[in-house]
Scaffold this motif. Structure first.
Motif, PDB file in Angstrom:
ATOM      1  N   GLU A 145       0.814  -1.208   0.000  1.00 32.98           N
ATOM      2  CA  GLU A 145       0.000   0.000   0.000  1.00 32.98           C
ATOM      3  C   GLU A 145       0.854   1.266   0.000  1.00 32.98           C
ATOM      4  OE1 GLU A 145      -3.180   0.033  -0.338  1.00 32.98           O
ATOM      5  OE2 GLU A 145      -3.632  -2.079  -0.047  1.00 32.98           O
TER       6      GLU A 145
ATOM      7  N   CYS B 159      -3.123 -10.370  -1.491  1.00 32.54           N
ATOM      8  CA  CYS B 159      -3.921  -9.727  -2.537  1.00 32.54           C
ATOM      9  C   CYS B 159      -4.687  -8.562  -1.922  1.00 32.54           C
ATOM     10  CB  CYS B 159      -4.878 -10.743  -3.167  1.00 32.54           C
ATOM     11  SG  CYS B 159      -6.084 -11.389  -1.987  1.00 32.54           S
ATOM     12  N   PRO B 160      -5.319  -7.703  -2.754  1.00 26.59           N
ATOM     13  CA  PRO B 160      -6.026  -6.537  -2.191  1.00 26.59           C
ATOM     14  C   PRO B 160      -7.205  -6.908  -1.304  1.00 26.59           C
ATOM     15  CG  PRO B 160      -5.567  -6.206  -4.525  1.00 26.59           C
ATOM     16  CD  PRO B 160      -5.201  -7.621  -4.216  1.00 26.59           C
TER      17      PRO B 160
ATOM     18  N   TYR C 219      -0.557  -6.520  -7.378  1.00 28.16           N
ATOM     19  CA  TYR C 219      -0.541  -6.017  -6.001  1.00 28.16           C
ATOM     20  C   TYR C 219       0.831  -6.225  -5.363  1.00 28.16           C
ATOM     21  CZ  TYR C 219      -2.013  -5.325  -1.149  1.00 28.16           C
ATOM     22  OH  TYR C 219      -2.136  -4.875   0.142  1.00 28.16           O
TER      23      TYR C 219
END
Length: 507
Positions: A312, A354-355, A373
């Protein structure tokens, strides 16, 4: 013409530069002129110091005053020059003996009522002045314990200008009209995180021990609830205490940043920094427009930098870590000049696979999305990470069965310290302390492994599974495993486990 000189220190990053403060009383209208590249906070010192002197029962010279800060080409920032300027002006006026202030270093801000106030960066300032041969330092009372960390110096703590003037005149010190601030007490100790709290992840705890013993960087990948953050918080608890020179260096960084713990002038435990994923590049590596401040990587110097939800973070922020990971320092360049901050930290990253972060078949992310990602973590960054581990969710049965085998931090820390001592003995006479710091070429040339270990890695290279750089990384981990086991050289089992951890094994 009356002139008096005192000393102070200008900080550029965490490096101190001795400054000579000269005060000249001339003719002309009453005014104070500051020369020598002062910043805004320092220019405001003129009115602040005049009010402090007047409210301390002294007379301010009614003439033109020129205060020079030398070297003139060095930028001076902050309010730490207040006490030096006041002493120089009153020394030039004859109110206090000029010879009594000439060879002393003054580091304190002044309040309008004449009281001294603490300033940041006292430890690196005293260190720099002591290296320049200065031995007497006058600081605010709250900074005295920090200044006394430097050996072979005389530290005089004062609470106000009247107290300073009484000392300079050789009179009894009296604090009439001032209420003494209560001394700062350390924050009450809370319960420290313990590695035994992380149950159900024995391989992850083992990887944390290996990372601590060799100074290796670590990446944990797994769905939420698998203990990634818990493990990161417990890494500092199994690291050895800082050596004296490292503790002073770490304390100097936190002194400049204004983040020293209350009532604890010397930081003896490895620091822990965990920035939010919205942190900017300047917040991570340091920066600023007028005053350049150390970033999170410097706050974690000689400790742990934890990046939770690493994918992120902005790609540029993550790539900015590559320089400090390689060199152990950060160079922040601005128009006014370049500033260096120490940044030799141990990186620990955690990431969801993963998101959506849903485990196993519950994941709704296509394969391309999953690759994109984790692709935020660039190859050059991952190439500097020696240990990569994929965590799986823990069942109730595994959780209950593992509780009896989860060791506490104190037990693991003993093994880590013993492994570090073995490495230190092996690296005696070299600039390296831990296995993770040894260059690959030196590792292969000076510290060969046995045939079984070489065979494991040679087979992986022949299959195209590992590059030459990957072999170097694996060898570093193999040496750490050997140190933990008390083996003189890594064997085949050490190399096999090191390769599995480097390539990204499952816990």
């Amino acid at each position: 013409m009356p002139i008096a000189r005192t000393r102070s220190v200008a900080l550029v990053g965490v490096e101190g530069h001795p400054v000579e403060v000269e005060a000249h009383l001339g003719t002309g209208p009453a005014a104070v002129t500051l020369v020598g590249l002062p910043d805004t906070a320092l220019r405001e010192a003129r009115d602040r110091i005049r009010a402090a002197v007047a409210n301390s029962g002294e007379s301010w010279p009614d003439c033109g005053i020129t205060v020079s800060l030398s070297p003139a080409s060095l930028p001076k920032r902050g309010s730490g020059f207040d006490l030096a300027i006041a002493a120089a002006v009153l020394g030039a006026d004859g109110a206090v003996p000029a010879e009594g202030v000439h060879d002393s270093v003054f580091l304190a801000e002044l309040g309008l009522d004449g009281r001294t106030r603490p300033v940041g960066g006292v430890l690196p300032a005293v260190l720099a002045a002591a290296r320049a041969g200065l031995r007497t330092f006058v600081v605010a009372r709250e900074n005295a314990a920090e200044a006394r960390l430097v050996p072979d110096v005389e530290v005089v703590s004062v609470g106000s200008l009247p107290e300073l003037f009484a000392r300079l005149r050789g009179r009894p010190v009296e604090e009439v009209g001032y209420e003494e601030d209560p001394p700062e007490e350390p924050d009450p100790p809370g319960r420290r995180p313990d590695l035994a709290d992380v149950a159900g992840q024995p391989m992850a705890r083992r990887a944390l021990e290996i990372a601590a013993a060799g100074g290796h960087h670590l990446l944990l990948v797994g769905p939420p609830g698998t203990g990634k953050s818990l493990l990161a918080e417990r890494l500092p608890t199994i690291l050895p205490e800082l050596r004296t020179e490292d503790a002073v260096e770490v304390t100097a960084v936190h002194s400049v940043a204004g983040t020293l713990p209350r009532g604890e002038p010397l930081i003896t435990r490895p620091p822990y920094s965990a920035p939010h994923h919205s942190a900017t590049r300047a917040a991570m590596v340091g920066g600023g427009s007028s005053v350049i401040r150390p970033g999170c990587v410097s706050h974690a110097h000689r400790g742990v930098l934890f990046l939770d939800e690493a994918p992120e973070f902005q790609r540029g922020v993550l790539d900015a870590l590559r320089q400090p990971l390689e060199t152990g320092e950060v160079l922040v360049s601005r128009a006014a000049g370049a500033v260096r901050f120490p940044a030799r930290f141990q990186l620990m990253m955690a990431a969801n696979p993963c998101p959506c972060a849903r485990p196993g078949p519950a994941c709704i992310c296509p394969a391309a999305v999953r690759r994109r990602y984790l692709g935020t973590l660039s190859g050059p960054l991952l190439d500097r990470v020696d240990l990569k581990l994929e965590l799986q969710p823990v069942t109730r049965a595994e959780l209950l069965a593992d509780r009896a085998f989860a060791e506490d931090s104190a037990t693991v820390a003993i093994r880590v310290a013993e492994a570090r001592e073995r490495a230190a003995h092996r690296f005696k006479g070299t600039p390296w302390r831990a296995n993770a710091e040894v260059p690959g070429a030196e590792l292969r040339r000076t510290f060969p492994v046995d045939d079984a270990a070489r065979g494991v890695l040679a087979g992986a290279m022949e299959r195209g599974e590992v590059s030459a750089r990957g072999v170097d990384r694996t060898l570093r981990v193999a040496w750490t495993l050997a140190d933990l086991d008390g083996s003189p050289v890594p064997g085949g089992d050490h190399a096999a486990l090191a390769y599995a951890l480097w390539s990204g094994g499952h816990a």
